[in-house]
Motif scaffolding. Structure first.
Motif, PDB file in Angstrom:
ATOM      1  N   VAL A  97       1.046  -1.432   0.103  1.00  0.00           N
ATOM      2  CA  VAL A  97      -0.142  -0.326  -0.164  1.00  0.00           C
ATOM      3  C   VAL A  97       0.949   1.644   0.244  1.00  0.00           C
ATOM      4  O   VAL A  97       2.178   0.594   0.898  1.00  0.00           O
ATOM      5  CB  VAL A  97      -0.744  -0.046   1.027  1.00  0.00           C
ATOM      6  CG1 VAL A  97       0.046   0.024   2.620  1.00  0.00           C
ATOM      7  CG2 VAL A  97      -2.103   1.191   1.227  1.00  0.00           C
ATOM      8  N   ILE A  98       0.444   2.353  -0.901  1.00  0.00           N
ATOM      9  CA  ILE A  98       1.593   3.752  -0.898  1.00  0.00           C
ATOM     10  C   ILE A  98       0.069   4.757   0.022  1.00  0.00           C
ATOM     11  O   ILE A  98      -1.003   4.644  -0.324  1.00  0.00           O
ATOM     12  CB  ILE A  98       1.224   3.844  -2.256  1.00  0.00           C
ATOM     13  CG1 ILE A  98       2.452   2.744  -2.945  1.00  0.00           C
ATOM     14  CG2 ILE A  98       2.129   5.551  -1.615  1.00  0.00           C
ATOM     15  CD1 ILE A  98       2.306   3.817  -4.311  1.00  0.00           C
ATOM     16  N   LEU A  99       1.191   5.237   1.070  1.00  0.00           N
ATOM     17  CA  LEU A  99       0.743   6.440   2.032  1.00  0.00           C
ATOM     18  C   LEU A  99       0.649   7.209   1.043  1.00  0.00           C
ATOM     19  O   LEU A  99       2.252   7.787   1.378  1.00  0.00           O
ATOM     20  CB  LEU A  99       0.626   6.362   2.983  1.00  0.00           C
ATOM     21  CG  LEU A  99       0.303   7.104   4.752  1.00  0.00           C
ATOM     22  CD1 LEU A  99      -1.390   7.124   4.075  1.00  0.00           C
ATOM     23  CD2 LEU A  99       0.781   6.819   5.894  1.00  0.00           C
ATOM     24  N   ALA A 100      -0.616   8.952   0.742  1.00  0.00           N
ATOM     25  CA  ALA A 100       0.302   9.278   0.174  1.00  0.00           C
ATOM     26  C   ALA A 100       0.483  10.639   1.814  1.00  0.00           C
ATOM     27  O   ALA A 100      -1.151  10.720   2.059  1.00  0.00           O
ATOM     28  CB  ALA A 100      -0.457  10.389  -1.086  1.00  0.00           C
ATOM     29  N   VAL A 101       1.562  11.462   1.469  1.00  0.00           N
ATOM     30  CA  VAL A 101       0.524  12.586   2.498  1.00  0.00           C
ATOM     31  C   VAL A 101       1.944  13.716   2.235  1.00  0.00           C
ATOM     32  O   VAL A 101       2.728  14.032   2.323  1.00  0.00           O
ATOM     33  CB  VAL A 101       2.167  12.703   4.093  1.00  0.00           C
ATOM     34  CG1 VAL A 101       1.614  13.174   5.303  1.00  0.00           C
ATOM     35  CG2 VAL A 101       1.713  10.474   4.515  1.00  0.00           C
ATOM     36  N   GLY A 102       0.761  14.624   1.703  1.00  0.00           N
ATOM     37  CA  GLY A 102       1.230  15.956   1.236  1.00  0.00           C
ATOM     38  C   GLY A 102      -0.078  16.697   0.774  1.00  0.00           C
ATOM     39  O   GLY A 102      -1.715  16.538   0.856  1.00  0.00           O
ATOM     40  N   GLY A 103      -0.189  17.551  -0.600  1.00  0.00           N
ATOM     41  CA  GLY A 103      -0.402  17.926  -0.818  1.00  0.00           C
ATOM     42  C   GLY A 103      -0.824  17.167  -2.761  1.00  0.00           C
ATOM     43  O   GLY A 103      -0.523  16.077  -2.881  1.00  0.00           O
TER      44      GLY A 103
END
Length: 403
Positions: A97-103
């Motif tokens: 799984v990829i956890l994208a954190v940001g805009g």
């Protein structure tokens, strides 16, 4: 009213404190090997009202996982290196799984990583062009790594849609990537993480969302319900961005902006409408591909010039539609009296909140306008838009943006 087939699989978890409350339980659904994607490091600063940075909160939540990191994703996210590096990391580490954190740029990039990593059967280092073919749609996305995101900027709406925009610097391409397989599985939205956004980013995000709505509003077939929905969303943005400029930590204003932007690009504002062709985005993509300017600022510059051009150059039934659409939008959002006043109102709103409104203000001269106009005409299909634009029309709009 045109037919539609609509489904949004993304779970939205919205509100103050939702990351600390629910991230662990969500991530436990997706396996042990996690790739975290993020941008320039703002997530490592502690936001007001929090006792630790978002980065530290995420890392503390994932202590039972094997975590890999891809940082440094830029605005106008790049195919090379960011997408390619992310795909390589997914392939080399068997990411669950990829956890994208940001805009939105981080999430756009993550979607391309997820789709290419899930689809590409060979090592990306050996097959860069096939990876690009997947991003630009010449080859279909057949699988994707699941995505969870914590979105920290109200702008693109990428947290609730199936697309993103990726730039390939060496070819001056900035292209939309779409696949139903890259809808985020879960999106966390805590407006408190926008309290410390620089003013420039807050304004660009609001401009981006307003333009998403306007791209759907200015079309042929439309229904009253959608008009009211979109006009209300823009009115909310116009009102609440002014509040935020005076009081950056006003939670309700930040939350209303985030709510509007989250819905801005997933199609819900325009179910039953006919498509417009998204001409303003098409033209701005060239500006930010060639010059790497801030997307929302470019849209603000293009928008009133596009409106003025189609008002002055459309004829017959289309002209009547253009006048009706511009007048209705301007009257119901800004209280404008006619089409010309509506165009002035949107221009003045952007100027008055502090967005640059000419191309020279963002570092663009007239040396490549013709080249960009040809690029848009050759690649964006605006000759088939609701208000069709040929290469000369696009060039005239770009020239109008110079002053």
């Amino acid at each position: 009213m045109v037919n539609f087939d609509y489904q949004t699989p993304t779970r939205l978890i919205f509100g103050r404190g939702v990351v600390s409350e629910k991230l662990a339980s969500v991530m436990n659904q997706y396996g042990k090997r996690v790739l975290i994607t993020y941008g320039g490091g703002s997530i490592k600063r502690t936001a007001p009202g929090h006792d630790k940075s978002l980065y530290d909160l995420v890392k503390d939540t994932l202590t039972d996982k094997q975590v890999f990191e891809l940082g440094g994703i830029q605005p106008n996210p790049k195919f090379n290196p960011s997408v390619l590096d992310g795909v390589r990391m997914c392939q080399d580490n068997d990411i669950d799984v990829i956890l994208a954190v940001g805009g939105g740029s981080v999430l756009d990039c993550t979607k391309a990583i997820a789709g290419v990593a899930g689809t590409l059967k060979t090592k990306v280092t050996d097959n860069v062009e096939e990876a690009w073919d997947i991003v630009c749609g010449r080859k279909p996305t057949t699988a994707a790594v699941p995505i969870v995101d914590i979105i920290t900027m109200a702008a693109t709406g990428s947290e609730y849609d199936m697309g993103g925009v990726i730039s390939r610097t060496e070819t001056n391409d900035k292209l939309a990537y779409f696949s139903k397989l890259v809808f985020p599985a879960v999106s966390f939205i805590d407006p408190t993480y926008t309290f410390t956004l620089p003013v420039k980013q807050t304004l660009a995000g609001v401009s981006d969302c307003i333009n998403h709505i306007m791209e759907s509003y200015f079309c042929g077939d439309h229904i009253d319900m959608n008009d009211a929905f979109m006009e209300g969303a823009v009115k909310s943005l116009v009102k609440n961005v002014k509040i935020v400029l005076e009081d950056p930590q006003n939670y309700n204003a930040r939350a209303e902006i985030f709510y509007a932007t989250t819905l801005g690009c997933n199609g819900i504002y325009c179910l039953g409408n006919s498509p417009s062709g998204w001409p303003m985005h098409a033209m701005e993509h060239a500006l930010s591909a060639y010059y790497d300017i801030t997307h929302g600022e470019g849209l603000a510059i293009v928008t009133p010039r596009w409106m003025k051009h189609i008002l002055d150059h459309s004829t017959g039934e289309l002209h009547d539609q253009v006048v009706e659409r511009i007048e209705k939008f301007g009257k119901n959002v800004f209280g404008a009296e006619n089409a010309e006043a509506s165009i002035k109102a949107i221009h003045d709103f952007y100027r008055n909140i502090g967005i640059p409104m000419t191309l020279p203000e963002v570092g663009i001269d007239d040396s490549r306008l013709a080249e960009m106009a040809k690029h848009v005409a050759d690649n964006e299909g605006l000759d088939k838009a609701w208000a069709p634009l040929l290469e000369q029309d696009i060039l005239e709009i770009f020239k109008a943006c110079m002053k």
